[in-house]
Design an enzyme around this catalytic site. Structure first.
Site, PDB file in Angstrom:
ATOM      1  N   GLY A   1       1.137  -1.405  -0.182  1.00  0.00           N
ATOM      2  CA  GLY A   1      -0.243  -0.003   0.002  1.00  0.00           C
ATOM      3  C   GLY A   1       0.981   1.246   0.168  1.00  0.00           C
TER       4      GLY A   1
ATOM      5  CD  GLN B   1       2.869   6.062   2.785  1.00  0.00           C
ATOM      6  OE1 GLN B   1       2.140   5.511   2.206  1.00  0.00           O
ATOM      7  NE2 GLN B   1       3.880   5.500   3.433  1.00  0.00           N
TER       8      GLN B   1
ATOM      9  CB  CYS C   1       4.538   2.057   7.994  1.00  0.00           C
ATOM     10  SG  CYS C   1       3.954   3.776   6.974  1.00  0.00           S
ATOM     11  CG  LEU C   2       6.467   1.142   2.040  1.00  0.00           C
ATOM     12  CD1 LEU C   2       5.787   1.344   0.603  1.00  0.00           C
ATOM     13  CD2 LEU C   2       7.598  -0.090   1.940  1.00  0.00           C
TER      14      LEU C   2
ATOM     15  CG  HIS D   1      -1.138   1.320   7.006  1.00  0.00           C
ATOM     16  ND1 HIS D   1      -0.298   1.008   8.086  1.00  0.00           N
ATOM     17  CD2 HIS D   1      -0.411   2.075   6.339  1.00  0.00           C
ATOM     18  CE1 HIS D   1       0.848   1.554   8.073  1.00  0.00           C
ATOM     19  NE2 HIS D   1       0.818   2.183   6.886  1.00  0.00           N
ATOM     20  CD  GLU D   2      -1.212   2.547   2.447  1.00  0.00           C
ATOM     21  OE1 GLU D   2      -0.732   3.680   2.396  1.00  0.00           O
ATOM     22  OE2 GLU D   2      -0.587   1.636   3.063  1.00  0.00           O
TER      23      GLU D   2
ATOM     24  CG  HIS E   1      -0.139   6.980   5.371  1.00  0.00           C
ATOM     25  ND1 HIS E   1       0.727   7.273   6.078  1.00  0.00           N
ATOM     26  CD2 HIS E   1       0.136   5.522   5.058  1.00  0.00           C
ATOM     27  CE1 HIS E   1       1.712   6.409   6.403  1.00  0.00           C
ATOM     28  NE2 HIS E   1       1.230   5.114   5.833  1.00  0.00           N
TER      29      HIS E   1
HETATM   30 NI    NI Z   1       2.065   3.331   5.969  1.00  0.00          NI
END
Ligand code: NI
Length: 165
Positions: A46, A51, A94-95, A136-137, A140
């Protein structure tokens, strides 16, 4: 297509509430393709627009590609319209917080509405990993990180690990 650098916490842009998209322009189509490419290369399941520094309400996800059956989904202006009472706790990477895996409690299933690149509106029940990934996304887009979804003890432990990396 372009691979974009992924912002990492504590970049201030990760704490911003992003803006809804008014129209789906060619720029948005390019951005969506870039986001999918960037997500797969990371590799992740995701990625949200903020991000990569685009403060727009859009994310991409593919909960199944790592199992060999890709299902790329582009979600524009997503909204969760209902949440199950039952919750589940799961591990989330998480990236934008590389190396940190948080144990996050969330509703086990959600019903989400979003618009796709063609302007079609989707409304779908999500369960399991898809429900977790979508929540989660979507977080963000509201400037919320996994670190904000755990208790103080876990947050302190995760931050210590993050700073020691
Ligand atoms: Ni994330």
């Amino acid at each position: 297509m372009t691979l974009h650098p992924i912002l990492t916490w504590p970049d201030a842009r990760l704490g911003v509430i992003s803006t809804p998209l008014e129209t789906i322009t060619d720029d948005v189509r390019v951005l969506a393709a870039d986001m999918l490419e960037t997500m797969y290369a990371a590799p992740g399941r995701g990625l949200s627009a903020p991000q990569i520094g685009q403060l727009l309400r859009m994310f991409v996800m593919d909960a199944t590609w790592k199992d060999g059956t890709p299902s790329p989904t582009i979600c524009i202006n997503p909204e969760i319209i209902s949440r199950s009472d039952d919750v589940s706790t799961g591990i989330e990477g998480c990236l934008s917080i590389p190396g940190v895996e948080a144990e996050v409690r969330r509703p086990a299933s959600v019903r989400m509405v979003w618009t796709d690149l063609a302007g079609h509106v989707h409304e779908e029940d999500m369960t399991g990993f898809s429900a977790r990934c979508a929540q989660h996304e979507l977080d963000h887009l509201d400037g919320i990180m996994t670190l904000d979804r755990v208790d103080d003890d876990q947050r302190a432990a995760l931050l210590a690990r993050y700073e020691a990396r």
